[in-house]
Scaffold this motif. Structure first.
Motif, PDB file in Angstrom:
ATOM      1  N   PHE A  86       0.835  -1.196   0.000  1.00 18.34           N
ATOM      2  CA  PHE A  86       0.000   0.000   0.000  1.00 18.34           C
ATOM      3  C   PHE A  86       0.871   1.248   0.000  1.00 18.34           C
ATOM      4  O   PHE A  86       1.779   1.394   0.822  1.00 18.34           O
ATOM      5  CB  PHE A  86      -0.910   0.004   1.231  1.00 18.34           C
ATOM      6  N   ASN A  87       0.585   2.139  -0.939  1.00 18.45           N
ATOM      7  CA  ASN A  87       1.260   3.428  -1.023  1.00 18.45           C
ATOM      8  C   ASN A  87       0.165   4.481  -1.162  1.00 18.45           C
ATOM      9  O   ASN A  87      -0.529   4.541  -2.184  1.00 18.45           O
ATOM     10  CB  ASN A  87       2.207   3.471  -2.221  1.00 18.45           C
ATOM     11  N   ALA A  88      -0.021   5.309  -0.137  1.00 19.93           N
ATOM     12  CA  ALA A  88      -1.161   6.217  -0.086  1.00 19.93           C
ATOM     13  C   ALA A  88      -1.264   7.107  -1.319  1.00 19.93           C
ATOM     14  O   ALA A  88      -2.372   7.462  -1.748  1.00 19.93           O
ATOM     15  CB  ALA A  88      -1.083   7.073   1.181  1.00 19.93           C
ATOM     16  N   ARG A  89      -0.144   7.463  -1.909  1.00 22.88           N
ATOM     17  CA  ARG A  89      -0.166   8.378  -3.056  1.00 22.88           C
ATOM     18  C   ARG A  89      -0.731   7.728  -4.321  1.00 22.88           C
ATOM     19  O   ARG A  89      -1.057   8.425  -5.281  1.00 22.88           O
ATOM     20  CB  ARG A  89       1.234   8.926  -3.337  1.00 22.88           C
ATOM     21  N   ASP A  90      -0.821   6.422  -4.336  1.00 20.99           N
ATOM     22  CA  ASP A  90      -1.363   5.731  -5.501  1.00 20.99           C
ATOM     23  C   ASP A  90      -2.851   5.418  -5.347  1.00 20.99           C
ATOM     24  O   ASP A  90      -3.417   4.703  -6.169  1.00 20.99           O
ATOM     25  CB  ASP A  90      -0.595   4.425  -5.746  1.00 20.99           C
ATOM     26  N   TRP A  91      -3.460   5.951  -4.289  1.00 24.70           N
ATOM     27  CA  TRP A  91      -4.872   5.704  -4.033  1.00 24.70           C
ATOM     28  C   TRP A  91      -5.628   7.027  -4.057  1.00 24.70           C
ATOM     29  O   TRP A  91      -5.059   8.097  -3.891  1.00 24.70           O
ATOM     30  CB  TRP A  91      -5.056   5.009  -2.686  1.00 24.70           C
ATOM     31  N   LYS A  92      -6.938   6.945  -4.252  1.00 24.07           N
ATOM     32  CA  LYS A  92      -7.784   8.140  -4.284  1.00 24.07           C
ATOM     33  C   LYS A  92      -9.188   7.762  -3.832  1.00 24.07           C
ATOM     34  O   LYS A  92      -9.569   6.584  -3.814  1.00 24.07           O
ATOM     35  CB  LYS A  92      -7.827   8.721  -5.695  1.00 24.07           C
ATOM     36  N   PHE A  93      -9.980   8.796  -3.464  1.00 21.93           N
ATOM     37  CA  PHE A  93     -11.372   8.543  -3.118  1.00 21.93           C
ATOM     38  C   PHE A  93     -12.141   8.093  -4.358  1.00 21.93           C
ATOM     39  O   PHE A  93     -11.910   8.587  -5.461  1.00 21.93           O
ATOM     40  CB  PHE A  93     -12.014   9.801  -2.528  1.00 21.93           C
ATOM     41  N   ASN A  94     -13.044   7.156  -4.143  1.00 25.74           N
ATOM     42  CA  ASN A  94     -13.863   6.651  -5.237  1.00 25.74           C
ATOM     43  C   ASN A  94     -14.898   7.703  -5.638  1.00 25.74           C
ATOM     44  O   ASN A  94     -15.754   8.085  -4.838  1.00 25.74           O
ATOM     45  CB  ASN A  94     -14.565   5.356  -4.802  1.00 25.74           C
ATOM     46  N   ILE A 130     -11.818   4.268  -0.758  1.00 23.73           N
ATOM     47  CA  ILE A 130     -10.640   4.673  -1.515  1.00 23.73           C
ATOM     48  C   ILE A 130     -10.270   3.509  -2.429  1.00 23.73           C
ATOM     49  O   ILE A 130     -10.428   2.337  -2.064  1.00 23.73           O
ATOM     50  CB  ILE A 130      -9.442   5.061  -0.622  1.00 23.73           C
ATOM     51  N   VAL A 131      -9.786   3.833  -3.629  1.00 21.24           N
ATOM     52  CA  VAL A 131      -9.502   2.801  -4.629  1.00 21.24           C
ATOM     53  C   VAL A 131      -8.117   3.006  -5.221  1.00 21.24           C
ATOM     54  O   VAL A 131      -7.584   4.117  -5.255  1.00 21.24           O
ATOM     55  CB  VAL A 131     -10.558   2.821  -5.762  1.00 21.24           C
ATOM     56  N   SER A 132      -7.543   1.930  -5.692  1.00 16.96           N
ATOM     57  CA  SER A 132      -6.277   1.989  -6.420  1.00 16.96           C
ATOM     58  C   SER A 132      -6.571   2.253  -7.890  1.00 16.96           C
ATOM     59  O   SER A 132      -7.717   2.215  -8.338  1.00 16.96           O
ATOM     60  CB  SER A 132      -5.531   0.663  -6.275  1.00 16.96           C
ATOM     61  N   GLU A 133      -5.530   2.524  -8.658  1.00 16.47           N
ATOM     62  CA  GLU A 133      -5.692   2.559 -10.094  1.00 16.47           C
ATOM     63  C   GLU A 133      -5.966   1.136 -10.579  1.00 16.47           C
ATOM     64  O   GLU A 133      -5.752   0.163  -9.852  1.00 16.47           O
ATOM     65  CB  GLU A 133      -4.436   3.099 -10.764  1.00 16.47           C
ATOM     66  N   THR A 208      -7.389  -5.538 -12.448  1.00 18.27           N
ATOM     67  CA  THR A 208      -7.660  -5.640 -11.019  1.00 18.27           C
ATOM     68  C   THR A 208      -7.705  -4.254 -10.395  1.00 18.27           C
ATOM     69  O   THR A 208      -6.833  -3.418 -10.645  1.00 18.27           O
ATOM     70  CB  THR A 208      -6.564  -6.472 -10.315  1.00 18.27           C
ATOM     71  N   GLN A 209      -8.706  -4.026  -9.546  1.00 15.98           N
ATOM     72  CA  GLN A 209      -8.777  -2.797  -8.760  1.00 15.98           C
ATOM     73  C   GLN A 209      -8.961  -3.163  -7.293  1.00 15.98           C
ATOM     74  O   GLN A 209      -9.724  -4.075  -6.955  1.00 15.98           O
ATOM     75  CB  GLN A 209      -9.931  -1.899  -9.215  1.00 15.98           C
TER      76      GLN A 209
END
Length: 386
Positions: A86-94, A130-133, A208-209
């Motif tokens: 997990f890297n917080a900068r690669d995630w965002k709110f859905n 929060i979701v990944s790319e 995959t997400q």
């Protein structure tokens, strides 16, 4: 398809091989040229997939930093395992979720270092995600995501604290992992944080997400390294974990609401434990008894005296009087066998035995006095604690 004009001067297009493995990155114009000539196809706005393993030379692709920190390991039969961190900068709110609350920030991690984390959700009914790319992973591959987690529980047992894996955008067939209420045991518990390594399998899917979901409780997900990086830290779970209705949460100063029945102060009083201090001893309940200041010094003095008493008692208990008297009689008989002017050997032995008995009695008296002194000190310490 977006042309990425804003970042045209940077290598922003990720390049995947025909088997789904990431081989590097290239410039937007170069990527567009590969697609135009039929040598690749777009996966999304920021990634292309090569049609042939040899359609692009090493000089045409420059390796980039792996934003998702993906590592591969060879296992039996050369099966690849993708380890994601997990890297917080690669995630965002859905964006599809209208009730998102929370934010990303640096905070002190379980190892006392600064790391980025997402704190999401609250005590209300705000459903937050929060979701990944979208990742492109090889089919039929074992994967895992490693992260630190804090909170995610409330004292009403009606929270949502969840990790999801969505394959090929098929939400109905998603993998769901409940991260609360001990459904899944963490690898380590450290300073209120729990370390998880969640496994999943891509099966016959490529896209995959990943998603974290929270509701009715503050939940914090933090950047993590491989579990082996934390091997030097010993587990230190909450000593009152079995009695609390929710686990540690950063939203409170000491991890738990101060004025509740399950606060640390309240549970310490329930178990008759002192507040604060520097010295810890384990009691019968498995909880840590805390002593401090003058009490700590007094307790150390008591423990030392008790060790001395125990040692003296063991010495007396190991003394074999009959064996000692037997050896003494034999030695005297042998030494005086040639002499006629000595008093009776039995009388001499009895006299020595009486002296030994008197010495032992004196030792017992000394031990009794020491025990009475310890008892007085224990009573004094008890009064201080109460």
């Amino acid at each position: 398809m977006t042309k990425n004009e804003v970042c045209a001067g940077r290598q922003t297009i990720r390049v995947f091989g025909p088997d789904g493995s990431e081989v590097g990155s290239t410039y937007p114009k170069r990527a567009a040229g590969l697609v135009k000539r039929g040598r690749a196809c777009y996966v999304n706005d920021f990634a292309i997939r090569l049609n042939m393993s040899d359609t692009i030379q090493n000089s045409e692709v420059i390796k980039m930093d792996n934003n998702m920190n993906i590592e591969t390991e060879n296992k039996q039969e050369e099966k690849k395992v993708f380890k994601l961190y997990f890297n917080a900068r690669d995630w965002k709110f859905n964006r599809d979720c209208s009730q998102n609350v929370g934010g990303r920030s640096f905070m002190e991690g379980p190892d006392k270092g600064l790391a980025e984390a997402y704190m999401i959700g609250d005590w209300q009914y705000n459903w937050t995600e929060i979701v990944s790319e979208t990742l492109m992973l090889p089919k039929f591959t074992d994967c895992s995501l490693t992260f630190w987690l804090n909170g995610g529980e409330n004292d009403r047992n009606d929270e949502v604290c969840r990790f999801e894996v969505i394959l090929n955008n098929d939400y109905e067939q998603r993998y769901t992992y409940n991260l609360n209420r001990n459904y899944i045991q963490p690898l380590k518990k450290l300073n209120g944080w729990e370390l998880y390594e969640i496994p999943f399998q891509t099966r016959d899917n490529e896209y995959t997400q990943l998603k974290f979901v929270a509701q009715r409780a503050y939940m914090t997900v933090m950047t993590a390294k491989d579990a082996s990086e934390y091997a030097q830290f010993e587990d230190n779970p909450d000593p009152f974990e079995s009695e609390r209705p929710q686990r540690h949460n950063l939203i409170f100063d000491d991890g738990f609401p101060k004025n509740s029945w399950y606060s640390t102060d309240a549970l310490q009083k329930k178990h008759g434990l002192a507040k604060g201090g520097e010295t810890f001893r384990e009691n019968g309940t498995g909880c840590s008894i805390v002593f401090g200041g003058d009490d700590s010094a007094q307790m150390k003095d008591i423990w030392k005296k008790m060790d001395d008493v125990t040692e003296a008692c063991e010495s007396i208990g190991n003394f074999d009087a009959e064996e000692f008297i037997g050896r003494l009689r034999n030695s005297l008989l042998e030494a005086l066998s040639d002499r006629d002017d000595v008093e009776d050997v039995d009388e001499l032995v009895d006299r020595v035995a009486d002296e030994v008995q008197d010495a032992l009695a004196d030792s017992v008296d000394d031990i009794r006095d020491a025990i009475e002194e310890l008892s007085d000190q224990m009573e004094e310490l008890k009064d201080n604690l109460l």
